[in-house]
Design a protein around this motif. Structure first.
Motif, PDB file in Angstrom:
ATOM      1  N   ASP A 145       0.811  -1.225   0.000  1.00  9.71           N
ATOM      2  CA  ASP A 145       0.000   0.000   0.000  1.00  9.71           C
ATOM      3  C   ASP A 145       0.842   1.271   0.000  1.00  9.71           C
ATOM      4  O   ASP A 145       0.527   2.235  -0.686  1.00  9.71           O
ATOM      5  N   GLY A 146       1.920   1.272   0.776  1.00 10.35           N
ATOM      6  CA  GLY A 146       2.699   2.509   0.955  1.00 10.35           C
ATOM      7  C   GLY A 146       3.846   2.614  -0.032  1.00 10.35           C
ATOM      8  O   GLY A 146       3.986   1.800  -0.946  1.00 10.35           O
ATOM      9  N   LEU A 147       4.684   3.638   0.150  1.00  8.15           N
ATOM     10  CA  LEU A 147       5.834   3.834  -0.746  1.00  8.15           C
ATOM     11  C   LEU A 147       6.841   2.719  -0.537  1.00  8.15           C
ATOM     12  O   LEU A 147       7.180   2.391   0.597  1.00  8.15           O
ATOM     13  N   ALA A 148       7.320   2.139  -1.622  1.00 10.35           N
ATOM     14  CA  ALA A 148       8.289   1.043  -1.510  1.00 10.35           C
ATOM     15  C   ALA A 148       9.391   1.209  -2.545  1.00 10.35           C
ATOM     16  O   ALA A 148       9.889   0.228  -3.095  1.00 10.35           O
ATOM     17  N   ALA A 149       9.764   2.462  -2.814  1.00 12.30           N
ATOM     18  CA  ALA A 149      10.844   2.792  -3.747  1.00 12.30           C
ATOM     19  C   ALA A 149      10.678   2.062  -5.086  1.00 12.30           C
ATOM     20  O   ALA A 149      11.646   1.573  -5.664  1.00 12.30           O
ATOM     21  N   GLY A 150       9.456   1.952  -5.558  1.00  9.63           N
ATOM     22  CA  GLY A 150       9.185   1.326  -6.852  1.00  9.63           C
ATOM     23  C   GLY A 150       9.308  -0.188  -6.860  1.00  9.63           C
ATOM     24  O   GLY A 150       9.202  -0.816  -7.902  1.00  9.63           O
ATOM     25  N   LYS A 151       9.527  -0.792  -5.676  1.00 10.83           N
ATOM     26  CA  LYS A 151       9.743  -2.245  -5.653  1.00 10.83           C
ATOM     27  C   LYS A 151       8.555  -3.011  -5.095  1.00 10.83           C
ATOM     28  O   LYS A 151       8.607  -4.228  -4.977  1.00 10.83           O
ATOM     29  N   GLY A 152       7.489  -2.321  -4.727  1.00 10.77           N
ATOM     30  CA  GLY A 152       6.374  -2.977  -4.043  1.00 10.77           C
ATOM     31  C   GLY A 152       5.243  -3.431  -4.945  1.00 10.77           C
ATOM     32  O   GLY A 152       4.141  -3.650  -4.463  1.00 10.77           O
ATOM     33  N   VAL A 153       5.497  -3.577  -6.250  1.00 13.00           N
ATOM     34  CA  VAL A 153       4.440  -4.016  -7.165  1.00 13.00           C
ATOM     35  C   VAL A 153       4.830  -5.354  -7.791  1.00 13.00           C
ATOM     36  O   VAL A 153       5.929  -5.497  -8.324  1.00 13.00           O
ATOM     37  N   PHE A 154       3.935  -6.337  -7.684  1.00 14.98           N
ATOM     38  CA  PHE A 154       4.213  -7.667  -8.246  1.00 14.98           C
ATOM     39  C   PHE A 154       3.117  -8.025  -9.241  1.00 14.98           C
ATOM     40  O   PHE A 154       1.943  -7.819  -8.951  1.00 14.98           O
ATOM     41  N   ILE A 155       3.523  -8.603 -10.353  1.00 17.57           N
ATOM     42  CA  ILE A 155       2.520  -9.155 -11.270  1.00 17.57           C
ATOM     43  C   ILE A 155       2.586 -10.657 -11.086  1.00 17.57           C
ATOM     44  O   ILE A 155       3.596 -11.290 -11.429  1.00 17.57           O
ATOM     45  N   ALA A 156       1.539 -11.221 -10.473  1.00 13.54           N
ATOM     46  CA  ALA A 156       1.525 -12.653 -10.187  1.00 13.54           C
ATOM     47  C   ALA A 156       0.890 -13.389 -11.357  1.00 13.54           C
ATOM     48  O   ALA A 156      -0.296 -13.216 -11.644  1.00 13.54           O
ATOM     49  N   GLU A 157       1.720 -14.202 -12.043  1.00 15.21           N
ATOM     50  CA  GLU A 157       1.241 -14.935 -13.231  1.00 15.21           C
ATOM     51  C   GLU A 157       0.562 -16.240 -12.833  1.00 15.21           C
ATOM     52  O   GLU A 157      -0.102 -16.869 -13.640  1.00 15.21           O
ATOM     53  N   ASN A 158       0.822 -16.666 -11.585  1.00 14.89           N
ATOM     54  CA  ASN A 158       0.174 -17.894 -11.110  1.00 14.89           C
ATOM     55  C   ASN A 158      -0.017 -17.785  -9.602  1.00 14.89           C
ATOM     56  O   ASN A 158       0.474 -16.831  -8.973  1.00 14.89           O
ATOM     57  N   LYS A 159      -0.725 -18.774  -9.040  1.00 14.64           N
ATOM     58  CA  LYS A 159      -1.074 -18.695  -7.609  1.00 14.64           C
ATOM     59  C   LYS A 159       0.175 -18.745  -6.722  1.00 14.64           C
ATOM     60  O   LYS A 159       0.229 -18.115  -5.662  1.00 14.64           O
ATOM     61  N   GLY A 160       1.200 -19.480  -7.179  1.00 11.26           N
ATOM     62  CA  GLY A 160       2.443 -19.570  -6.410  1.00 11.26           C
ATOM     63  C   GLY A 160       3.111 -18.197  -6.286  1.00 11.26           C
ATOM     64  O   GLY A 160       3.583 -17.814  -5.210  1.00 11.26           O
ATOM     65  N   GLU A 161       3.122 -17.460  -7.392  1.00 11.69           N
ATOM     66  CA  GLU A 161       3.742 -16.125  -7.365  1.00 11.69           C
ATOM     67  C   GLU A 161       2.931 -15.173  -6.490  1.00 11.69           C
ATOM     68  O   GLU A 161       3.494 -14.315  -5.804  1.00 11.69           O
ATOM     69  N   ALA A 162       1.612 -15.340  -6.513  1.00 10.08           N
ATOM     70  CA  ALA A 162       0.757 -14.482  -5.675  1.00 10.08           C
ATOM     71  C   ALA A 162       1.059 -14.747  -4.201  1.00 10.08           C
ATOM     72  O   ALA A 162       1.207 -13.811  -3.399  1.00 10.08           O
ATOM     73  N   LYS A 163       1.207 -16.031  -3.849  1.00  6.85           N
ATOM     74  CA  LYS A 163       1.493 -16.411  -2.460  1.00  6.85           C
ATOM     75  C   LYS A 163       2.838 -15.834  -2.032  1.00  6.85           C
ATOM     76  O   LYS A 163       2.981 -15.260  -0.948  1.00  6.85           O
TER      77      LYS A 163
END
Ligand code: GLY
Length: 424
Positions: A145-163
């Motif tokens: 949610d907060g500022l993470a120096a551009g590193k806090g966004v993930f694109i999860a292509e599968n459930k494992g990556e989301a976890k």
């Protein structure tokens, strides 16, 4: 008028460069600045988040306008502090800067005021977040949610990556407090564009659109970076689409915030995805983009200082539309080998003067410092080379011709910046 620019990137060099062209502006200070700003301003040894020291300096030197580049000082309230001390400042107050500082806040404004965006839900609990991903198709976007120096966004292509992404936020606490709240949202498919606007909370003056290249390698491959190049305008944004983004995104967002009692003054940056169902908001930022600014400001023909003063004074309505050059601009970022991972610093940069071939080319410095009379590398993104041309082919050729005049050990750059625009 004396001006203070806060920040040290290519964006701040571009802001300082443009402000220095204004007849309203005398001496400029940059805190902390870089090797490029050192040539047109006086660099100060004050960090961007030491907002008390910045306010003390502005008071002591009778600074007429402070321009804040990066998001971090805005989110912690530099504007609130400056205003409390009667100092004129360009940028949103911390309540408004939440549009970037809290992804869930921005999403709630979008949802409440019908701004087109992807579906999303916010979580503060790991199990609940994990359950939510089980009930949805991938890909999903998971954001701290907060500022993470551009590193806090993930694109999860599968459930494992989301976890894994949720574990990083909630269990491993990789982003500290910023990841204690997580937003899970729809993956928006389409070309990305950035549309920035000046606003005083009432009047909205949109800029020209720009496109950023986020991945490190040609063909949009490899890890995300702060941005490896940009160009402006964006052929994919037709004039109808531009009007649609202004009327359905920028204006209603500013109006919605006003309705919440939040007056947004500064630059609002809308990151838009051109989906098959129309333009949708990917994110908002509370500041100029980097490297979009390096492709936008060379095209600005209006006086930047005058616009910024009108914003800070809350009288942007008295400013006419912004004037822009019809030329196209292409910006190529030169990075240190290894970026966005580990890289070495301290290499001498040669050829900057040779690259500044004429008025249509400008080399903006970022991770570069003046050291004993030499410019040396000091960061991941080192320089950005911007070139104007009568069309994209021309601008692109000029930008790469200038790039070839520059060298430092481990210099890396993408070779495909604005190729898409040439083909369009
Ligand atoms: N170029 C992306 C950003 O400034 O956030």
């Amino acid at each position: 008028m004396k001006v203070l620019v806060v920040g040290s990137g290519g964006r701040e060099h571009a802001l300082t460069w443009k402000l220095s062209q204004s007849s309203l502006v005398g001496k400029i200070y940059c805190a902390p600045g870089n090797g490029g700003t050192a040539k047109i301003a006086e660099n100060l040894n004050i960090s961007v988040d030491d907002i008390e020291a910045l306010a003390n300096f502005a008071e002591e030197k009778d600074i007429g306008l402070t321009v804040v580049g990066p998001e971090a000082p805005l989110v912690i309230g530099i504007v609130n502090l400056f205003e409390k001390r009667g100092l004129k400042v360009f940028g949103p107050r911390k309540e408004a800067a939440q549009m970037e500082g809290s992804k869930s806040f921005a999403k709630s404004i979008m949802q409440k005021y019908g701004i087109p965006t992807g579906f999303a839900q916010t979580f503060t609990n790991y199990e609940e977040a994990l359950n939510y991903t089980d009930g949805h198709e991938v890909p999903l976007v998971i954001k701290a949610d907060g500022l993470a120096a551009g590193k806090g966004v993930f694109i999860a292509e599968n459930k494992g990556e989301a976890k894994k992404a949720l574990e990083d936020c909630f269990v491993n606490k990789r982003f500290g407090l910023a990841g204690g709240k997580v937003i899970i949202e729809e993956y928006l498919e389409g070309e990305e564009v950035s549309l920035l606007a000046f606003t005083d909370g009432k009047t909205v003056l949109p800029m020209v659109p720009a496109q950023d290249y986020k991945r490190i390698y040609d063909g949009d491959l490899g890890p995300n970076t702060g941005g490896m190049g940009s160009y402006s305008p964006v052929p994919a944004v037709t004039s109808n689409m531009y009007d649609e983004i202004v009327s359905k995104v920028l204006r209603p967002t500013i109006k919605g915030l006003a309705n919440e009692g939040i007056e947004y003054r500064g630059v609002l940056y809308a990151g838009i995805v051109l989906t098959k169902d129309g333009p949708k908001v990917l994110e908002f930022n509370c500041r100029f983009g980097d490297p979009e600014t390096q492709a936008i400001l060379p095209r600005l023909e209006s006086d930047l200082a005058e616009v910024m003063l009108n914003v800070a004074d809350g009288c942007l309505g008295q400013h006419g539309n912004l004037k822009w050059s019809s030329k196209n601009c292409v910006t190529v970022v030169l990075a240190s080998d290894g970026y966005p991972g580990k890289y070495k610093k301290g290499f001498e940069i040669k050829g900057i003067e040779d690259a500044n071939l004429n008025d249509d080319i400008v080399v903006f410095q970022a991770g570069a410092l003046l050291n004993g009379g030499k410019i040396v590398t000091a960061g991941g993104r080192v320089l950005s080379v911007s070139a104007l041309g009568n069309n994209f082919k021309d601008a692109r050729e000029r930008a790469y011709e200038a790039v070839e005049k520059i060298n430092f050990e481990g210099m890396y750059y993408r070779k495909d910046i604005a190729l898409r625009a040439v083909r369009n």
